[in-house]
Design a protein around this motif. Structure first.
Motif, PDB file in Angstrom:
ATOM      1  N   ARG B 668       0.840  -1.197   0.000  1.00  0.00           N
ATOM      2  CA  ARG B 668       0.000   0.000   0.000  1.00  0.00           C
ATOM      3  C   ARG B 668       0.875   1.247   0.000  1.00  0.00           C
ATOM      4  O   ARG B 668       1.957   1.268   0.582  1.00  0.00           O
ATOM      5  CB  ARG B 668      -0.896   0.016   1.237  1.00  0.00           C
ATOM      6  CG  ARG B 668      -1.827  -1.174   1.326  1.00  0.00           C
ATOM      7  CD  ARG B 668      -2.701  -1.080   2.546  1.00  0.00           C
ATOM      8  NE  ARG B 668      -1.928  -0.689   3.709  1.00  0.00           N
ATOM      9  CZ  ARG B 668      -2.405   0.055   4.694  1.00  0.00           C
ATOM     10  NH1 ARG B 668      -3.626   0.478   4.656  1.00  0.00           N
ATOM     11  NH2 ARG B 668      -1.645   0.362   5.725  1.00  0.00           N
ATOM     12  N   GLU B 682      -4.821   6.633   0.975  1.00  0.00           N
ATOM     13  CA  GLU B 682      -4.323   5.266   0.940  1.00  0.00           C
ATOM     14  C   GLU B 682      -4.516   4.764  -0.473  1.00  0.00           C
ATOM     15  O   GLU B 682      -5.629   4.814  -1.004  1.00  0.00           O
ATOM     16  CB  GLU B 682      -5.115   4.406   1.924  1.00  0.00           C
ATOM     17  CG  GLU B 682      -4.653   2.979   1.973  1.00  0.00           C
ATOM     18  CD  GLU B 682      -5.525   2.121   2.869  1.00  0.00           C
ATOM     19  OE1 GLU B 682      -6.622   2.590   3.238  1.00  0.00           O
ATOM     20  OE2 GLU B 682      -5.121   0.999   3.167  1.00  0.00           O
ATOM     21  N   LYS B 684      -4.334   1.629  -2.781  1.00  0.00           N
ATOM     22  CA  LYS B 684      -4.202   0.176  -2.825  1.00  0.00           C
ATOM     23  C   LYS B 684      -4.150  -0.267  -4.266  1.00  0.00           C
ATOM     24  O   LYS B 684      -4.840   0.283  -5.111  1.00  0.00           O
ATOM     25  CB  LYS B 684      -5.396  -0.491  -2.153  1.00  0.00           C
ATOM     26  CG  LYS B 684      -5.455  -0.304  -0.667  1.00  0.00           C
ATOM     27  CD  LYS B 684      -6.672  -1.041  -0.129  1.00  0.00           C
ATOM     28  CE  LYS B 684      -7.047  -0.525   1.231  1.00  0.00           C
ATOM     29  NZ  LYS B 684      -8.409  -0.899   1.597  1.00  0.00           N
ATOM     30  N   THR B 687       0.603  -5.485  -5.271  1.00  0.00           N
ATOM     31  CA  THR B 687       0.472  -6.747  -4.569  1.00  0.00           C
ATOM     32  C   THR B 687       1.775  -7.156  -3.888  1.00  0.00           C
ATOM     33  O   THR B 687       1.844  -8.221  -3.311  1.00  0.00           O
ATOM     34  CB  THR B 687       0.068  -7.868  -5.535  1.00  0.00           C
ATOM     35  OG1 THR B 687       1.029  -7.904  -6.593  1.00  0.00           O
ATOM     36  CG2 THR B 687      -1.296  -7.606  -6.110  1.00  0.00           C
ATOM     37  N   GLU B 739     -12.352   5.821   0.110  1.00  0.00           N
ATOM     38  CA  GLU B 739     -11.978   4.570  -0.564  1.00  0.00           C
ATOM     39  C   GLU B 739     -11.971   4.816  -2.070  1.00  0.00           C
ATOM     40  O   GLU B 739     -12.921   4.497  -2.775  1.00  0.00           O
ATOM     41  CB  GLU B 739     -12.987   3.476  -0.231  1.00  0.00           C
ATOM     42  CG  GLU B 739     -12.690   2.719   1.041  1.00  0.00           C
ATOM     43  CD  GLU B 739     -11.526   1.756   0.901  1.00  0.00           C
ATOM     44  OE1 GLU B 739     -11.250   1.315  -0.245  1.00  0.00           O
ATOM     45  OE2 GLU B 739     -10.897   1.454   1.920  1.00  0.00           O
ATOM     46  N   SER B 741      -9.094   4.359  -4.247  1.00  0.00           N
ATOM     47  CA  SER B 741      -7.862   3.952  -4.920  1.00  0.00           C
ATOM     48  C   SER B 741      -8.081   3.722  -6.411  1.00  0.00           C
ATOM     49  O   SER B 741      -7.253   4.091  -7.241  1.00  0.00           O
ATOM     50  CB  SER B 741      -7.327   2.666  -4.304  1.00  0.00           C
ATOM     51  OG  SER B 741      -6.943   2.883  -2.996  1.00  0.00           O
TER      52      SER B 741
END
Lengths: 645, 775
Positions: B668, B682, B684, B687, B739, B741
């Protein structure tokens, strides 16, 4: 002693035996059990600690693999002297020994003769580090160059073909644009669904000049005369990650190639094309689902076609049938789903033509081969019950009045094929004892021979079980590699022992004239037909005794399959382009065929000799395969048909 | 008076406890059922004596505090003792709690330890003086590492190991029963409590109990603590604790929790009906009454939990709404809990320095250049006014001379001018105008490439390798040349115009040069802004300074005894920062062989270092999953940023110095507002570990490169716009992260099995990426 803290975190402690062994190795004789337990716990803890430190070095080394040097550095961090000179050629350098009631793994340290080391030639100096720049992205678009990964990974291709509505990442280039009908529809659906998503405008995908060149080189090499080049080309097809965009071209190339060469009875080319199919299937970056409607008919044609070569009594077309059957089985395994039902459709097709009384021995052989490759279950349910009938038929040919030699060879082959496949299945399923008479009663004419085969198979299985200590009967299943044994001057063609077919081996091309692979009888007449059609109705032509199968794809669009053959005076490679106005249902597409010469003769000609056969069935619904399959038993179709422009 | 009051209170409370315990016992374990009766009877009989004893304890505490020169606490305590009759819900306690939460807690700690000493006579005479110092200094962050044995001895309390699970369970039950809004906050206590209880068990040689305890409750802990739990689980013997770093971290530092006053008071209110779990973490004098109560109860369990909370936890109380689970999760995850709020209160001058010295010569140069091009000279005054306007002192910028910066050399000025010229040709980036990415693949590196850096003008690229070498490539047609040897140099005509050209040895021209000198993998590498020097840090514990004129090593800076994971030049040159396994970041000047500053405070390896664009601050990312910002001038830690769930491996400041991005092994990217010390975003998508982060030259786009073989581009303008900062969030630091991303992700570019380990924007906003191809 064992401290199972967290089951999922796998807390392992070295066994106390190891402690004892280690103590002995440094000369401490009697170590008490308690001390061993304490020691092993301590040692395990320290080892874990070191491993955790070593991980740090791995992370900072920007690697995913932990190396021995990481461990060394971790030891150094703890002020422990690192292990010097621990290196091994082997992956697991430990040896196992037991004795005195103990089992032990140890590291074998051989005495090394220094002079040997001194005298060995130095290894090649590894290549030096170098720097190379390429464009990863140009203003947000990733160029399709070999330095970049293929635009669509296999998973995405798979997702696209199985669940076309779900995929497509925003900002990524739309992949499916080259494909025909089906792709267009699904892409439209995607477009609708994602309405507001930012998407690049769709562009018709044209292969870049490099890709065109590559395509040309590869296809020429695959069907050309140089075996070395062909091997290279096939290798490239099987491994190159960037073929995604060329896939539709390849599949058309193969299907049209098969169509033409079946008519021409050009066994060698058929073999080459099947090897291309194999290579495509082997490529880990490709997902062929979308192209099965072209590939499966081609493969099935090579399995069951009545005649695949000019001299059926001499040429080993049986090997091709076996090879293609294995390919078929492989694709069934890979691609068969509950929605497309490939396996059951294929099975039905084979069974239907096998059951037909009038089916020729060659087709019969293909059907049986195709079925038996599908696995022991299929053999058990479909083939075994018909052994008696088939045995009677074989008996009629081999013991009855002399018919044609071809029939006799065919019957022989069918017999050995049946014996080969059935024996192993029976050996597994049928309880002992193997009674000759019982077998005759159960399986008719083939019974006694079958019985001896079964006995042999059992013996072999027992032997293997002894050797390997586990049952690995499945290993005997031959890998789908093609064994071509050809004879240019009518050599061993006539009586081919089944063993040649059976032996799984890497490709062996037995040629009497090395250098130029032998073609079956007439000098090379290669017909490669390229068709680019947006496919409207499915049309089948059955020409010249060949069998052509069209598998209509499930999205409602289908592909025109045509068979064209030119006169034998027309030596050059035929390029056949059919361009069809996209329409559905009955509207017949306009087709244009261009015949282009590939070899030096350079005579590009356009020829249309006879009219096209009317479409036998326009299968518009995703119906089963057998509807689109038609077999011709008469074999009297006019030669040299080309379709109207 | 106070005593009487307390006694009455205790009686009341006891009744509640009795019922509570029986309730609990029925559902819980019958081993407990015998205790309530005995406790209550004992408690009753003792209560008057207890109050007297309490007085004594109070005196003892006062004495202790005096001895430790904690006059402030003494005062508070005195005042509280005097007022104690109605101190129960005193406003004083609130103000004290809000104002200076740290100090009273210290007093309380001392009191607790002392009272324990006097009453229970635990066999740890060293404990109070030894444990006190770290506690006192805990807030300052830079304490000396206490002696291991002393630290460990704090664990030597004798509790019945069998009861530990019961205590924990009781607490768990209590927390599960409270209102939803408080549960999330209170459950933060689980993890530190779990760890310390486990460690206590291990320390006291209750190996099997510890094992069972771990098995029973480790599953409850948040998943992001898994790595620490793994380390814990391997520790099963007292001997193991010695020298284990993670263990030391837990011992020497307090786990910081933030709990809203509301929740906090719930826990206080919880006292009457739920006093088993004793959530009365009153920070002021109320504690003493609580102690009294505790003693009356004679319930060991409370002692255990209470002690742990006292000694190892720091509870940071704030006013306002309790935070939601997601808010807490966003901030937690570091080795030692969240950063204290006061730790992020210091003002940070994040503005950029203005560059007055350059301006004049720059304009001159510009004019000259323009004159050459035949343009009129008129423009000059205009330009000047323009320049001065735009270069107005940023209110957030530090003073120009806050730290001494090197004088600009002529060559630097020339470079600045080049920079300006390039900047005019810069492409404006945005969501519709993505940068092109040029990827430099290191071929045949055999997994050995460990670090990469580009010069600011993108003319050189350097790679550090696991085989201890440093290699420098020229990516322009201009080849790398050495300066001639001293003997040859003396023959050169120093007056000639092209003297700079003449000193170069044409024979040595090559596209790449190899620098030998390190004796371990090179983990960090950094070019000086003037391209004359190169820094490299290595596993061998040294940082080396290389000359790019002679391609030799000039200095080896020794100071770190352990691997140095990263090093970074200041944007103004001269200074550089290094950080490594010894958890100390060091600030150096190139002409000093000893560090100028040592920044200590991280609890684990410092994994990456970065200078703020104005060179007044230094950011360090660590394996303790925090980022700290240090003031170069004072050496203080001015920001502690928590939220990452794995070791941090990359940092980037936005060009305006206001924001920071950080990437960690958890894949992240977190965005931070440096001025407020807040997490503002944030991202995201990755991986695997993110090894490279870079803002574009104008800060509109953030590029991130990762082990998962991708480069991703993020829309940072939008990210920073989306965050609304009202006063409350600014004050408490509890922000609702959007949220988004996926909306912010502008592009993903896969490489062909090449992990991306460095990213760099050229002055014209072309993105350069580098990594080693691993076939």
């Amino acid at each position: 002693m064992a401290e199972e803290r967290r089951p999922k975190q796998c807390t392992v402690v070295l066994p106390t035996e190891s402690m004892k062994a280690m103590a002995e190795s440094i000369g401490v004789g009697q170590l008490q059990e308690e001390s061993c337990a304490a020691l092993s716990e301590e040692v395990s803890y320290r080892i874990k600690e070191i491993a955790q430190d070593a991980l740090k070095f791995m992370h900072h080394g920007k690697r995913r693999k932990l190396t021995t040097s990481d461990i060394d550095h971790a030891l150094k961090l703890k002020n422990v002297e690192p292990l010097y000179g621990f290196q091994s050629q082997e992956f697991i350098p430990f040896r196992f020994a037991s004795g005195g009631g103990r089992e032990l793994h140890f590291y074998e340290e051989k005495e090394v003769d220094l002079s040997d080391i001194i005298n060995t030639p130095l290894p090649r100096v590894p290549l030096d580090v170098s720097l190379k720049a390429h464009w990863l992205s140009i203003e947000g678009v990733q160029p399709a160059i070999p330095e970049n990964p293929p635009p669509a990974p296999k998973e995405q291709q798979k997702a696209e073909s199985t669940e076309p509505l779900k995929v497509v990442k925003p900002g990524q280039e739309e992949e499916g644009s080259i494909q025909k009908g089906q792709g267009a529809i699904s892409a439209e659906a995607k477009g609708k669904k994602e309405g507001l998503m930012r998407m690049k405008p769709r562009s018709t995908h044209e292969l870049s000049v490099e890709q065109q060149l590559y395509y040309k080189e590869i296809t020429e090499a695959c069907v050309g005369s140089c075996e070395a080049k062909r091997a290279e080309a096939l290798q490239s097809i099987a491994t190159d990650p960037g073929l995604y965009q060329m896939l539709p071209r390849f599949s058309t190339f193969i299907s049209e190639g098969v169509r033409v060469n079946v008519v021409q009875n050009n066994l060698a080319l058929l073999i080459y094309l099947m090897r291309m199919v194999k290579a495509l299937m082997d490529n880990p970056t490709l997902y062929l689902e979308k192209y099965l409607h072209e590939l499966i008919p081609a493969v099935v044609t090579c399995i069951v076609s009545k005649q695949l070569c000019l001299r059926p009594d001499v040429d080993n077309h049986w090997a091709l049938r076996d090879f293609a059957a294995r390919l078929m089985a492989q694709s069934c395994k890979t691609f068969s789903t509950t929605t497309n039902n490939i396996q059951s459709r294929i099975t039905k097709t084979f069974t239907k033509s096998w059951l037909d009384e009038k089916t020729q021995w060659t087709t019969r052989y293909g059907c049986i081969a195709g079925l038996s490759e599908l696995g022991p279950d299929v053999i058990k349910t479909l083939i075994l019950p018909r052994l008696t009938v088939e045995g009677a038929r074989i008996k009629a040919v081999s013991e009855g009045p002399v018919v044609s030699n071809i029939d006799k060879i065919g019957a022989d082959h069918v017999q050995s094929l049946l014996l080969k496949h059935c024996a192993s299945v029976i050996a597994k399923t049928r309880p002992l004892p193997d009674n000759m008479e019982q077998y005759r009663a159960d399986y008719g004419y083939l019974g006694p021979t079958l019985c001896s085969h079964v006995v042999k198979a059992r013996a072999q299985a027992a032997l293997q079980a002894q050797q390997v200590n586990r049952t690995t009967l499945t290993i005997t299943q031959p890998r789908p590699t093609l064994t071509v044994s050809q004879s240019g001057i009518g050599g061993s063609g006539g009586s081919r022992s089944p063993s040649i077919i059976k032996v799984p081996s890497s490709l062996t091309l037995m040629s009497t004239r090395p250098g130029t692979p032998t073609q079956p009888s007439p000098p090379a007449t290669k017909y490669i037909v390229m068709a680019t059609s947006a496919g409207a109705s499915s049309t089948q032509q059955v020409l010249d005794g060949s069998l052509v199968i069209t598998l209509s794809s499930s999205s409602g669009s289908s592909v025109t399959s045509t068979v064209a053959s030119a006169t034998s005076t027309l030596q050059p490679l035929v390029k056949l382009e059919s361009r069809a106005a996209s329409g559905l249902g009955g509207s017949r597409p306009l087709q244009k065929y261009i015949v282009v010469s590939l070899p030096t003769s350079a005579s590009s000609s356009l020829e249309s000799k006879s009219g096209m056969l009317p479409p036998s069935s326009s299968s518009t619904s995703p119906i089963s395969l057998e509807a689109g399959m038609k077999m011709d038993h008469t074999g009297c179709v006019p030669n040299g048909t080309l379709l109207p422009i | 008076m106070a005593a009487v009051q307390d006694g009455q209170l205790n009686l009341e409370v006891e009744k509640d406890i009795k019922t509570e315990i029986t309730n609990d016992g029925s559902g819980n374990i019958n081993a407990n059922s015998s205790s309530p009766g005995s406790t209550s009877s004992g408690g009753k009989s003792k209560s008057p004596a207890g109050s007297g004893e309490d007085q004594q304890t109070l005196l003892a505490v006062l004495q202790f505090l005096k001895r430790n020169k904690l006059t402030e606490s003494v005062d508070i305590l005195r005042r509280e003792a005097g007022l104690s009759a109605d101190a129960d819900d005193s406003p004083v306690s609130e103000s004290a709690g809000a104002g200076s939460g740290g100090v009273p807690s210290v007093g309380a700690d001392g009191g607790d330890a002392n009272s324990l000493l006097s009453r229970v006579s635990i066999a740890t005479p060293v404990a109070p003086p030894a444990t006190a110092p770290p506690k006192v200094v805990a807030a300052s962050g830079g304490e000396d590492q206490p002696d291991v044995n002393v630290v460990l001895s704090a664990y030597s309390q004798q509790g019945d190991p069998v009861l530990y699970p019961l205590y924990y369970n009781g607490l768990k039950k209590f927390i599960e029963s409270v209102l939803d809004c408080h549960r999330a906050e209170l459950s933060q206590v689980f993890y530190p409590l779990f760890v310390h209880m486990y460690l206590e068990l291990v320390y006291n040689n209750h190996e099997n109990e510890a094992k069972q305890f771990f098995e029973k409750f480790s599953g409850d802990q948040e998943c992001y603590y898994e790595e620490d739990l793994r380390i814990l689980s391997s520790m099963s013997k007292k001997e193991h604790m010695k020298g284990n770093e993670t263990m030391l971290d837990f011992r020497t530092s307090k786990f910081v929790l933030r709990i809203s006053r509301d929740s906090y008071q719930v826990s206080c209110l919880g006292k009457p009906e739920m006093s088993r779990s004793l959530w009365q973490l009153t920070i002021t004098y109320r504690m003493l009454s609580y102690q009294l109560l505790k003693r009356h109860l004679q319930e060991r369990q409370n002692n255990q939990i209470w002690n742990i909370i006292q000694e190892h936890l720091y509870i940071d109380i704030f006013d306002g709404m309790p935070r939601s689970k997601s808010q807490i999760d966003a901030m937690s995850g570091s080795l030692a809990g969240e950063g204290k709020r006061d730790a992020n209160k210091a003002k940070v001058f994040y503005g950029l320095l203005k560059e007055p010295e350059i301006e004049v010569p720059l304009d001159d140069e510009d004019e000259e250049a323009e004159n050459e091009e035949g343009k009129p000279k008129k423009k000059k005054p205009k330009k000047d006014s323009m320049g001065s306007k735009s270069k107005k002192q940023d209110p957030n910028a530090p003073q120009q001379t806050r730290i001494p910066l090197p004088e600009l050399k002529d060559s630097d000025k020339l470079d600045k001018i080049m920079n300006m010229k390039e900047a005019t040709k810069k492409i404006r980036l945005g969501p519709d105008n993505l940068p092109s990415i040029c990827f430099y693949s290191f071929l045949n590196a055999y997994q050995g490439l460990t670090a990469v850096d580009f010069t600011d003008d993108s003319s050189l690229i350097a790679g550090g390798f696991a085989d201890s070498t440093v290699r420098v490539w020229s990516v322009t047609p201009k080849k790398l040349r050495r300066v001639k040897s001293a003997a040859d140099l003396s023959n050169i005509d120093k007056e000639s115009d092209d003297v700079l050209e003449r000193i170069m040895d044409e024979k040595t021209a090559s596209e790449s040069k190899i620098l030998y000198g390190h004796s371990g993998p090179v983990y960090g590498i950094s070019f000086s802004p003037d391209r004359n020097y190169l820094l490299s840090s290595s596993e061998d514990g040294t940082v080396r300074l290389w000359s790019l004129q002679t391609f030799t090593c000039l200095v080896g800076y020794k100071g770190h005894n352990y691997p140095v994971w990263d090093t970074q030049f200041s944007p103004y040159g001269y200074y550089f920062i290094s950080g490594g396994h010894d958890r100390v970041a060091r600030l150096w000047a190139t002409d000093h062989y000893q560090p100028l500053r040592m920044f200590a405070g991280h609890l684990a390896d410092i994994t990456c270092t970065l200078f703020h664009p104005n060179s007044n601050y230094v950011a360090t990312g660590s394996a303790d999953r925090t980022i700290r910002l240090w003031d170069v001038l004072t050496g203080n830690c001015v920001r502690i940023l928590t939220g990452h769930k794995g070791p941090i491996h990359s940092l980037a400041f936005s060009p305006n110095g206001k924001f920071m991005a950080s990437g960690a092994t958890d894949g992240r990217v977190l965005l931070w507002d440096v001025g407020h010390g807040l997490m503002v975003g944030e991202l995201k998508g990755h991986t695997d570990t993110i090894y490279a982060l870079k803002f574009s030259r104008d800060g509109e786009i953030l590029a991130s490169g990762s082990m998962d073989n991708t480069v991703k581009l993020w829309d940072t303008l939008k990210a920073f716009d989306d965050v609304e900062l009202d006063d409350f969030t600014a004050a408490t630091g509890h922000i609702h992260l959007p949220e988004n991303s996926q909306e912010l992700l502008l592009g993903t570019y896969m490489t062909k099995s090449t992990p991306v380990i460095h990213l760099h924007f050229t002055r014209r906003n072309l993105l350069l990426a580098a990594g080693a191809y691993n076939p």
